[in-house]
Design an enzyme around this catalytic site. Structure first.
Site, short mmCIF file in Angstrom:
data_model
loop_
_atom_site.label_atom_id
_atom_site.label_comp_id
_atom_site.label_asym_id
_atom_site.label_seq_id
_atom_site.Cartn_x
_atom_site.Cartn_y
_atom_site.Cartn_z
N LYS A 210 -1.79 -1.25 -4.23
CA LYS A 210 -2.63 -0.50 -4.18
C LYS A 210 -2.21 1.15 -3.99
O LYS A 210 -0.72 1.06 -2.83
CB LYS A 210 -3.12 -1.04 -2.50
CG LYS A 210 -3.83 0.53 -1.94
CD LYS A 210 -4.79 -0.61 -1.10
CE LYS A 210 -4.69 0.23 -0.09
NZ LYS A 210 -5.36 -0.51 1.18
N GLU B 149 -11.32 0.64 -3.27
CA GLU B 149 -12.06 1.26 -1.66
C GLU B 149 -11.95 2.18 -0.98
O GLU B 149 -11.36 3.59 -1.46
CB GLU B 149 -10.24 -0.03 -1.08
CG GLU B 149 -10.34 -0.27 0.18
CD GLU B 149 -9.07 -0.60 0.83
OE1 GLU B 149 -7.94 -0.56 0.44
OE2 GLU B 149 -8.51 -0.25 2.30
N ASP C 10 -13.99 -0.71 3.52
CA ASP C 10 -12.76 -1.39 4.58
C ASP C 10 -13.78 -0.71 5.63
O ASP C 10 -14.26 -1.96 6.22
CB ASP C 10 -11.42 -0.54 4.20
CG ASP C 10 -10.21 -0.24 5.57
OD1 ASP C 10 -10.74 -1.33 6.05
OD2 ASP C 10 -9.27 0.23 4.89
N LYS D 44 -3.32 5.35 -2.55
CA LYS D 44 -3.90 6.10 -2.22
C LYS D 44 -4.45 7.33 -2.94
O LYS D 44 -3.33 7.86 -3.62
CB LYS D 44 -3.25 6.25 -0.65
CG LYS D 44 -3.09 5.13 0.35
CD LYS D 44 -4.44 4.70 0.92
CE LYS D 44 -3.80 3.86 1.59
NZ LYS D 44 -4.69 3.43 3.36
N GLY E 136 -4.33 -4.01 5.83
CA GLY E 136 -3.38 -3.76 6.96
C GLY E 136 -3.35 -3.48 7.40
O GLY E 136 -4.02 -1.51 7.35
N SER F 109 0.93 -1.42 -0.18
CA SER F 109 0.20 0.16 0.24
C SER F 109 0.43 0.89 -0.04
O SER F 109 1.90 1.49 0.28
CB SER F 109 -1.02 -0.34 1.18
OG SER F 109 -2.26 1.05 1.82
N LYS G 140 -10.22 -6.55 8.28
CA LYS G 140 -8.54 -5.82 9.32
C LYS G 140 -9.13 -7.15 10.53
O LYS G 140 -10.56 -6.28 10.83
CB LYS G 140 -8.56 -4.69 8.41
CG LYS G 140 -8.10 -4.13 7.48
CD LYS G 140 -7.95 -2.40 7.81
CE LYS G 140 -7.51 -1.73 6.26
NZ LYS G 140 -7.06 -0.67 6.78
N ASP H 20 -7.27 3.04 -3.52
CA ASP H 20 -7.56 3.06 -1.64
C ASP H 20 -8.36 4.81 -1.48
O ASP H 20 -6.69 5.36 -1.08
CB ASP H 20 -6.81 2.54 -0.69
CG ASP H 20 -7.50 2.72 0.22
OD1 ASP H 20 -9.34 3.38 1.06
OD2 ASP H 20 -7.59 1.96 1.47
O1 OSB Z 1 -7.16 2.42 4.43
O2 OSB Z 1 -6.17 0.35 4.49
C1 OSB Z 1 -5.70 1.56 4.77
C2 OSB Z 1 -2.57 2.03 6.88
C3 OSB Z 1 -3.42 2.75 7.55
C4 OSB Z 1 -4.65 3.43 7.91
C5 OSB Z 1 -5.07 3.05 6.89
C6 OSB Z 1 -4.62 1.39 5.46
C7 OSB Z 1 -3.26 2.12 5.97
C8 OSB Z 1 -2.68 1.34 4.47
C9 OSB Z 1 -1.64 0.32 5.43
O3 OSB Z 1 -3.42 0.89 3.45
C10 OSB Z 1 -1.73 -1.13 4.94
C11 OSB Z 1 -0.78 -2.08 5.54
O4 OSB Z 1 -0.88 -1.88 6.51
O5 OSB Z 1 0.24 -1.96 4.40
MG MG Z 2 -8.05 0.91 3.14
#
Ligand code: OSB
Ligand code: MG
Length: 368
Positions: free
Chosen positions: A161, A213, A238, A163, A290, A135, A262, A188
């Site tokens: 992924k 996402e 999510d 953001k 995660g 991510s 999660k 995401d």
């Molecule tokens: O939206 O998935 C998410 C990390 C912190 C809060 C929200 C998210 C995330 C990640 C990180 O996308 C995923 C990871 O742990 O590598």
């Molecule tokens: Mg997410």
């Protein structure tokens, strides 16, 4: 098996780089680690709450409060009949799934160790390695983003992924897909859009993203359903999914085609398994998300991702993607787009308790 003792610790862990999402970001994580002990066994859990409430209402401090003032005093001293039942004494606490998950997951680790099996085996895992992705936080420039993505592709991740947020979406993603045509991308948004932005989200259809996402509000189901009717890209939820009842609602309304499970967000592994089964029955895939966990949380996530319907790559990256030094050994690594599922008893990694104790900023102990 009796839960004789619980120790809650807060440790600071600094991410290698600032991780930015549309609703916030962090570099200095404040992680809560929980140890349950009884009958000469230990179980470890991690609370995935962030320091601020930008992803969920829970924070490191609300979790500390709920755990130390309500959950741990009620759970310590009770008989652990089954990991699912560990939270029965606090059935009346509403919400606070992240605080609850730390206890529930530690009890699964303890129960697996009691049986002498790996956590993966204990919960019905069927894979000895799981497909994993990475991510990537929001970057100010495409150049920075492309450099980082290039590195992750070289590391072998099975999907990347990205953001996104308004202004860093269509052009940014088109540029990436053009530059890296063989890479599987997804996006995401962490709730950065509203239904009024449907044209932006529709414009992503030609990119053939694996999914998008949480494009809309963290607590919304109806608008996600309306959006999914209008776009080709599969919607993944999510933030919206905190319970099996949320899952039922999302399935009924057709709010999503995919769920990012999660365990730390949905109150633990039992609920995660139920959501996994509900989605399998509906013919829909899930993957394991995660929360920038330490090695303890990651070990739980890898075990969960070994269940049959976790067919899509998870946000389960190598320890070195996050930390200079993880708190478990061996550290988690990625090869050929996969991560090995630990085979030792329980979460199956050695926990560096000396290191954890040396960096703990607060400790609370319950029981004898
Ligand atoms: O939206 O998935 C998410 C990390 C912190 C809060 C929200 C998210 C995330 C990640 C990180 O996308 C995923 C990871 O742990 O590598
Ligand atoms: Mg997410």
């Amino acid at each position: 098996m009796k839960i004789e003792r619980a120790t809650l610790r807060e440790i600071p862990l600094r991410l290698k780089e600032f991780f930015q999402i549309s609703s916030g970001g962090s570099q200095d994580r404040r992680i809560l680690l929980l140890t349950l002990e009884g009958d000469g066994l230990q179980g470890w859990g991690e609370c995935v709450a962030s320091a601020d409430p930008s992803y969920a209402y829970e924070t490191t401090d609300t979790s500390w409060h709920i755990l130390t003032d309500f959950i741990l005093p009620s759970v310590v001293g009770t008989e652990l009949h089954s990991p699912e039942a560990v939270l029965d004494p606090v059935w009346w606490i509403r919400g606070h799934g992240m605080a609850k998950a730390a206890v529930e997951m530690a009890s699964w680790d303890m129960a697996a160790r009691a049986d002498g099996v790996s956590l993966s085996q204990k919960i019905g895992g069927v894979r000895d390695r799981v497909p994993v992705g990475v991510s990537v936080g929001i970057k100010d420039t495409d150049e920075e983003l492309h450099d980082q993505v290039q590195g992750f592709i070289e590391d072998g991740y099975a999907r990347v992924k990205i953001k996104v947020k308004p202004g860093r979406d269509i052009d940014m993603l088109s540029g990436l897909c053009e530059r890296f045509p063989d890479t599987v991308f997804m996006a995401d948004a962490n709730s950065a859009y509203t239904l009024e932005d449907v044209d932006i989200l529709k414009a992503l259809d030609p990119l053939d993203l694996l999914m998008i996402e949480q494009p809309l509000r963290y607590d919304d189901f109806l608008h996600h359903a309306r959006l999914q009717e209008q776009i080709e890209t599969p919607v993944c939820l999510d933030e919206s999914i905190k319970t099996e009842w949320d899952t039922e609602l999302a399935l009924k309304l057709k709010s999503c085609q995919v769920i990012n499970i999660k365990p730390g967000r949905v109150g633990g592994l039992s609920t995660s398994c139920r959501i996994h089964d509900m989605m399998a029955d509906a013919g829909l895939a899930v993957w394991c998300g995660g929360m920038l966990e330490s090695g303890v949380g990651r070990a739980h996530n890898v075990a969960l991702a070994s269940l049959p319907n976790f067919t899509l790559p998870g946000d389960i990256s190598a320890s070195r993607r996050y930390w200079d030094r993880d708190i478990v050994s061996p550290e988690f690594t990625v090869a050929d787009g996969h991560m090995a599922v630990p085979t030792g008893p329980g979460i199956g990694v050695e926990i560096d308790t000396d290191f954890i104790e040396s960096i703990s900023t607060r400790v609370a102990t319950f029981g004898v």
